[in-house]
Design an enzyme around this catalytic site. Structure first.
Site, short mmCIF file in Angstrom:
data_model
loop_
_atom_site.label_atom_id
_atom_site.label_comp_id
_atom_site.label_asym_id
_atom_site.label_seq_id
_atom_site.Cartn_x
_atom_site.Cartn_y
_atom_site.Cartn_z
N SER A 112 1.01 -0.99 -0.32
CA SER A 112 0.28 -0.22 -0.39
C SER A 112 0.69 1.18 0.19
O SER A 112 0.45 2.46 -0.75
CB SER A 112 -0.36 -0.30 0.83
OG SER A 112 -1.19 -1.30 1.52
N HIS A 133 0.10 -1.88 -7.54
CA HIS A 133 -1.05 -1.56 -6.44
C HIS A 133 -2.51 -1.11 -6.66
O HIS A 133 -2.96 -0.08 -7.64
CB HIS A 133 -0.56 0.62 -5.74
CG HIS A 133 -1.62 0.30 -4.41
ND1 HIS A 133 -1.95 2.24 -4.76
CD2 HIS A 133 -1.26 -0.16 -2.89
CE1 HIS A 133 -3.00 2.01 -3.16
NE2 HIS A 133 -2.69 0.29 -2.89
N GLU A 145 -2.35 0.89 -9.79
CA GLU A 145 -0.76 1.70 -10.17
C GLU A 145 0.62 0.89 -10.42
O GLU A 145 -0.21 -0.05 -10.05
CB GLU A 145 -0.93 2.75 -9.32
CG GLU A 145 -1.93 3.51 -8.64
CD GLU A 145 -1.91 4.38 -7.49
OE1 GLU A 145 -1.43 5.34 -6.73
OE2 GLU A 145 -2.42 3.82 -6.62
N ASN A 184 -3.19 7.14 -3.17
CA ASN A 184 -3.20 7.58 -2.04
C ASN A 184 -2.45 9.38 -1.14
O ASN A 184 -3.26 9.51 -0.18
CB ASN A 184 -2.45 6.07 -1.59
CG ASN A 184 -3.83 5.20 -0.58
OD1 ASN A 184 -4.31 5.89 -0.67
ND2 ASN A 184 -2.59 3.63 -0.66
N1 LIG Z 1 -6.57 -4.36 2.11
C1 LIG Z 1 -6.41 -3.30 1.32
O1 LIG Z 1 -7.07 -2.66 1.15
C2 LIG Z 1 -5.27 -3.35 0.89
C3 LIG Z 1 -5.39 -2.23 -0.63
C4 LIG Z 1 -3.92 -1.98 -1.49
C5 LIG Z 1 -2.85 -2.72 -1.25
N2 LIG Z 1 -3.12 -3.86 0.08
C6 LIG Z 1 -1.68 -4.23 0.55
O2 LIG Z 1 -1.36 -5.46 -0.05
C7 LIG Z 1 -1.05 -6.46 0.86
C8 LIG Z 1 -1.98 -7.81 2.02
O3 LIG Z 1 -3.15 -6.81 2.51
P1 LIG Z 1 -4.53 -7.85 3.11
O4 LIG Z 1 -5.07 -6.29 3.14
O5 LIG Z 1 -4.15 -9.02 1.90
O6 LIG Z 1 -3.57 -8.52 4.14
P2 LIG Z 1 -4.57 -9.66 4.69
O7 LIG Z 1 -4.12 -9.46 5.83
O8 LIG Z 1 -5.58 -10.04 4.14
O9 LIG Z 1 -3.31 -11.48 3.74
C9 LIG Z 1 -2.30 -10.97 3.61
C10 LIG Z 1 -1.72 -12.73 4.22
O10 LIG Z 1 0.00 -12.79 3.38
C11 LIG Z 1 0.03 -13.90 4.28
N3 LIG Z 1 1.47 -13.97 4.82
C12 LIG Z 1 1.71 -14.52 6.04
N4 LIG Z 1 2.99 -13.93 5.39
C13 LIG Z 1 3.30 -14.52 3.88
C14 LIG Z 1 4.52 -15.10 4.10
N5 LIG Z 1 5.56 -15.33 4.76
N6 LIG Z 1 4.30 -15.60 3.32
C15 LIG Z 1 3.22 -16.10 2.31
N7 LIG Z 1 2.32 -15.50 3.49
C16 LIG Z 1 2.33 -14.88 3.96
C17 LIG Z 1 -0.99 -13.80 5.21
O11 LIG Z 1 -1.19 -15.49 5.74
C18 LIG Z 1 -2.55 -13.77 4.63
O12 LIG Z 1 -3.10 -14.72 4.16
C19 LIG Z 1 -0.21 -5.55 2.34
O13 LIG Z 1 1.18 -5.31 1.80
C20 LIG Z 1 -1.21 -4.57 1.69
O14 LIG Z 1 -1.13 -3.31 2.44
C21 LIG Z 1 -3.82 -3.50 1.38
#
Ligand SMILES: NC(=O)c1ccc[n+]([C@@H]2O[C@H](COP(=O)([O-])OP(=O)(O)OC[C@H]3O[C@@H](n4cnc5c(N)ncnc54)[C@H](O)[C@@H]3O)[C@@H](O)[C@H]2O)c1
Length: 300
Positions: A112, A133, A145, A184
Site C-alpha cells: 500500500s 498497487h 497503479e 493515496n
Molecule cells: N486491504 C487493502 O485495502 C489493501 C489495498 C491495497 C494494497 N494492500 C496491500 O496488500 C498487501 C496484503 O494486504 P491484505 O489486506 O490482503 O492483508 P491480509 O492480512 O488479508 O493478507 C495477507 C496474507 O499474507 C499471508 N502471509 C503472511 N506472511 C506470509 C509469507 N511469509 N508467505 C506467504 N504468505 C504470507 C497471510 O497469511 C495472509 O493470508 C499488503 O501489503 C497491503 O498493504 C491492501
C-alpha cells in the site's frame, strides 16, 4: 494478451481477489500462503465472489493453491506479492522468490505505502521488479497503479501495463516511486483537510462526509480535478487557490486529533467508535452499500 502463468503470494483479502481477476482473464494462477487455512478455502472464496458478481464460476478452476513457495513460483511468468504490510517480510520473501524463478520472471509487490525501491533493492535483477498497487476489492475497483523504480526496465512496465489492461483493469503508470504513489497521495490530502475541519469545530464528521457525497463526490467518477479545473478555467482555479490554499491544513505529519482518537482506543469499526459511533448493523449496512455501489458502477 497471451495466456500467462501467474503466481500470487499471499491469499488474504487482496491476494485472493487478485488471483480471481487473473483467472477470470484466462490465465493459470498458482496461489500460496504461509497459513494453510487461507489456502484451504481460497478456491471456494473465489468461486463465491464470482457467483455473487455474476461472473464465470468456472474461472476458479484455473486457480491452484500451493503451500510450497518455491513450487508456486517456479513456472511463473509473473509473480505478485500480497503478504502483510511489513518491509523485512517482503524483502526476505523477494530474495527467496528470486532464487526459484526464471531470470526474466517479472516480480511485483502490492504494497500500500512501502516504497518499492526499499522492497526490491536487494534483488540481483532489479530491472524486472516493480509495484502494482491494487485497490480493495480488487475485482471491483478498476485502478492498478504500476510503479517503476529507477531500475525498472521499460519492457517490464509495458508488459505489466498490458497484462492488467487485458484483464479489464485500468493500469496507471507511476513514473517515480514516491510515498503513496498517486491515488493515496490524493486521497489522504483530502482526508487531512476533512479531519482538520472537524478538529477546528467547523463541522462534525457526519457533515464532512455528507458535504462530499452530495457535491463534488457525485462528479468525481466522471470528472477528475484537472479536467474540472480546465472546465471552470485555470484563471478561476488560480483565484480560488490564492484565497483558499493559505487557509487549509498544511501541517506535516498526522493530525493531533487523529492521534488522540487512536490513543483513546477509538479505532473505528473495530472498536465501534472512531470519528463517529458505529453499531454492528450500521457497519454492515455501510459495507453492503459500498459493495453494491461498486458493483453497479462496474456493470454500467
Ligand atoms: N486491504 C487493502 O485495502 C489493501 C489495498 C491495497 C494494497 N494492500 C496491500 O496488500 C498487501 C496484503 O494486504 P491484505 O489486506 O490482503 O492483508 P491480509 O492480512 O488479508 O493478507 C495477507 C496474507 O499474507 C499471508 N502471509 C503472511 N506472511 C506470509 C509469507 N511469509 N508467505 C506467504 N504468505 C504470507 C497471510 O497469511 C495472509 O493470508 C499488503 O501489503 C497491503 O498493504 C491492501
Amino acid at each position: 494478451m497471451a495466456k500467462a502463468r501467474i503466481a500470487v503470494v499471499g491469499a488474504g483479502l487482496m491476494g485472493h481477489g487478485i488471483a480471481q481477476v487473473f483467472a477470470l482473464a484466462g490465465h493459470d494462477v498458482t496461489i500460496t500462503d504461509a497459513v494453510a487455512k487461507n489456502l484451504e478455502n481460497v478456491k471456494s472464496r473465489i468461486a463465491e465472489n464470482l457467483r455473487e458478481l455474476g461472473d464465470d464460476e468456472q474461472a476458479a478452476a484455473r486457480v491452484t493453491p500451493c503451500a510450497d513457495l518455491a513450487a508456486a513460483v517456479r513456472q511463473a511468468d509473473y509473480v505478485v506479492e500480497a503478504v502483510s504490510e511489513n518491509l523485512p517480510l517482503k524483502q526476505k520473501l523477494f530474495a527467496e522468490i528470486e532464487r526459484h524463478v526464471r531470470s526474466d520472471t517479472i516480480l511485483a509487490s502490492n504494497t500500500s505505502v512501502i516504497p518499492i525501491t526499499s522492497i526490491m533493492a536487494g534483488l540481483n535483477k532489479r530491472e524486472r521488479a516493480l509495484g502494482t498497487h491494487w485497490w480493495n476489492p480488487p475485482f471491483l475497483v478498476p485502478l492498478v497503479e504500476v510503479i517503476a523504480t529507477e531500475w525498472t526496465s521499460p519492457q517490464t512496465v509495458a508488459w505489466t501495463m498490458e497484462l492488467h489492461q487485458a484483464a479489464g483493469k485500468k493500469p496507471a503508470n507511476v513514473k517515480k516511486d514516491v510515498p503513496g504513489f498517486i491515488g493515496n497521495r490524493l486521497q489522504h490530502a483530502l482526508w487531512r483537510e476533512a479531519i482538520s475541519l472537524v478538529e477546528h469545530g467547523i463541522c462534525d464528521a457526519e457533515t464532512v462526509d455528507a458535504v462530499i457525497k452530495a457535491s463534488f463526490g457525485r462528479r468525481l467518477a466522471v470528472l477528475g480535478p484537472l479536467e474540472n479545473a480546465d472546465l471552470v478555467g485555470t484563471d478561476f482555479t488560480l483565484a480560488i487557490h490564492d484565497t483558499v490554499l493559505p487557509a487549509i491544513d498544511s501541517r506535516p505529519g498526522s493530525s493531533p486529533y487523529l492521534q488522540k482518537l487512536v490513543a483513546d482506543g477509538k479505532l473505528g469499526f473495530k472498536s465501534s467508535e472512531g470519528f463517529r459511533k458505529w453499531s454492528v448493523e450500521e457497519q454492515a449496512t455501510l459495507r453492503a452499500k459500498v459493495f453494491a455501489h461498486l458493483k453497479a458502477s462496474r456493470d454500467r
